[in-house]
Enzyme design. Structure first.
Site, PDB file in Angstrom:
ATOM      1  CB  CYS A 169      -3.615   3.046  -1.673  1.00 32.48           C
ATOM      2  SG  CYS A 169      -4.868   4.251  -1.322  1.00 32.48           S
ATOM      3  CD  GLN A 200      -7.025  -5.205   3.593  1.00 32.20           C
ATOM      4  OE1 GLN A 200      -8.192  -5.553   3.768  1.00 32.20           O
ATOM      5  NE2 GLN A 200      -6.689  -3.942   3.434  1.00 32.20           N
ATOM      6  CE  LYS A 232      -8.012  -0.398   5.553  1.00 32.19           C
ATOM      7  NZ  LYS A 232      -6.768  -0.386   4.803  1.00 32.19           N
ATOM      8  CG  ASP A 252       0.472  -2.282   6.293  1.00 33.34           C
ATOM      9  OD1 ASP A 252      -0.533  -2.502   6.999  1.00 33.34           O
ATOM     10  OD2 ASP A 252       0.453  -1.571   5.264  1.00 33.34           O
ATOM     11  CG  HIS A 263      -1.928   0.944   1.415  1.00 33.30           C
ATOM     12  ND1 HIS A 263      -1.707   2.266   1.692  1.00 33.30           N
ATOM     13  CD2 HIS A 263      -3.267   0.793   1.333  1.00 33.30           C
ATOM     14  CE1 HIS A 263      -2.879   2.892   1.779  1.00 33.30           C
ATOM     15  NE2 HIS A 263      -3.837   2.023   1.560  1.00 33.30           N
TER      16      HIS A 263
END
Ligand SMILES: *Cc1c(COP(=O)(O)O)cnc(C)c1O
Length: 404
Positions: free
Chosen positions: A362, A201, A224, A198, A121
């Site tokens: 993104c 997600q 999220k 990260d 991203h």
């Protein structure tokens, strides 16, 4: 027992109509919907506890502080961090990455190398490019293959004694690929490099164990995973958080201030300048409790079922191509119809009440790899159903007919 119809009753928004049709919400990778347990907790906070934290001697302030710190402990337990002060409240994943990238400015020098992946991203690319411009390390990229998987042999070749930091996402938001982060962390540590994952997600689908992973930094966003926007966490190993300088200066993050010299507060406050998103921090814990009560194994199993059902049905449509075909993936399907712009497909689906994402998500480098302007992305959550997927498939067929 996992019962999707019962679960759907927790989400008021799922019963609304869009353009006269029942809402089919398939943009979960951009933000998840909010259960009434979290909505109620927000109302409860503003109705009963609203006060600034860590400062007041008065009762409201103490109650708000207790709730905020209890939530930090809930989050610690969820991620299995060793210490509660290793959980830093942020405004989200982007903030967490910028905090670490800024901190590494003072730890890196010319000639050092840092490694990113082709599947990132923008928020896990741009802060590091800014770091390189300021401080001079070289940015290297783990390449990907046609299936949307990282090439681990190439990663081995990129690693050297100059590698100081590796940062990859756990799961790609554009393709859904689950990256082999255990392997990446092990290999990076073998050359003495730190690793940031990260988790924006992954956290909606799996429960990461930061101690078992032995990861140095892990970042996530509440919005999220059934929480509100504007709040997230940075997990950092204590030794790293002690080493990194503060990010922003201000109230809350100081021990003592004079015009000659300021000393900083202990962890976690050193990284939490200013009044935070107090309500958001508190209800992030509520959202995590909610998801744990359903259970991450049940969530993953059900979402996998949705993924396989949707993949099979969509592939029956002639001229439809799915990007990201790794067997290791979560419930994200990025696709295009041959000769048709993704934006046009998305617009027609919206008319039918179906919310999907269109564009580069993104993650422009991934789109460049496939030489496409973007994709249509349908991303499923545990409150979606097979009937909704049938509606999507019908919608895509209709869009194809109208646009070809
Ligand atoms: C959504 C997302 C981000 C950015 O999260 P914010 O909440 O916008 O800060 C970063 N990385 C991945 C993989 C994401 O999916």
């Amino acid at each position: 027992m996992f019962n999707v119809q019962d679960i759907r009753k927790d989400f008021p928004i799922l019963s609304r109509k869009v353009n006269g049709k029942p809402l089919v919400y398939f943009d979960n990778a951009a933000t998840s919907q909010t259960p009434k347990q979290v909505i109620d907790a927000i109302a409860d906070y503003y109705s009963n506890y609203n006060a600034n934290i860590h400062r007041g001697v008065h009762t409201l302030s103490q109650e708000a502080t207790d709730l905020y710190e209890q939530s930090r402990e809930t989050i610690r337990a969820h991620f299995n961090a060793k210490f509660t002060h290793e959980i830093i409240f942020t405004s989200g994943t982007t903030h967490g990455i910028n905090l670490v990238a800024n901190g590494f400015s003072s730890l890196l020098k010319q000639g050092d190398e840092i490694i990113v992946s082709a599947l990132e991203h923008h928020s896990n690319i741009v802060p590091w490019q800014m770091l390189c411009e300021r401080t001079g390390p070289v940015l290297k990229v783990i390449p990907m293959n046609e299936e949307g998987e990282l090439l681990m042999d190439e990663f081995d070749n990129l690693l050297s004694k100059n590698t100081k930091l590796v940062f990859v996402n756990h799961i790609s938001n554009a393709l859904g690929t689950i990256n082999p982060i255990e392997h990446i962390i092990e290999k990076a540590h073998a050359v003495g490099a730190a690793v940031l994952i990260d988790g924006a997600q992954s956290c909606p689908h799996i429960k990461p164990d930061v101690q078992k992973l032995d990861v140095d930094f892990y970042v996530a966003s509440a919005h999220k995973m059934c929480g509100p926007t504007g709040v997230g966490i940075l997990y950092g190993k204590e030794e790293w958080l002690k080493k990194l300088p503060p990010y922003q200066g201000g109230g809350e993050m100081i021990a003592e201030v004079t015009f000659e010299k300021t000393t900083y507060a202990d962890l976690p406050h050193k990284f939490e300048a200013g009044t935070p998103n107090i309500c958001g921090g508190i209800v992030f814990g509520t959202a995590i409790d909610y998801m744990n009560q359903i259970g991450f194994d049940a969530i993953a199993n059900y979402e996998n079922e949705l993924l396989h059902y949707a993949t099979e049905k969509l592939l029956e449509i002639e001229g439809l191509k799915i990007y990201g075909t790794s067997p290791q993936k979560t419930s994200v399907i990025s696709f295009n119809l041959e000769g048709i712009h993704p934006y046009d497909v998305g617009t027609i689906l919206d008319k039918m009440g179906i919310a999907v994402r269109t564009g580069h998500h993104c993650a422009q480098p991934i789109m460049d790899f496939y030489k496409i302007p973007g994709t249509v992305r349908a991303s499923f959550a545990f409150y979606n159903t097979k009937e909704e997927i049938d509606a999507l498939v019908e919608g895509v067929k209709k869009a194809k007919m109208m646009l070809s």
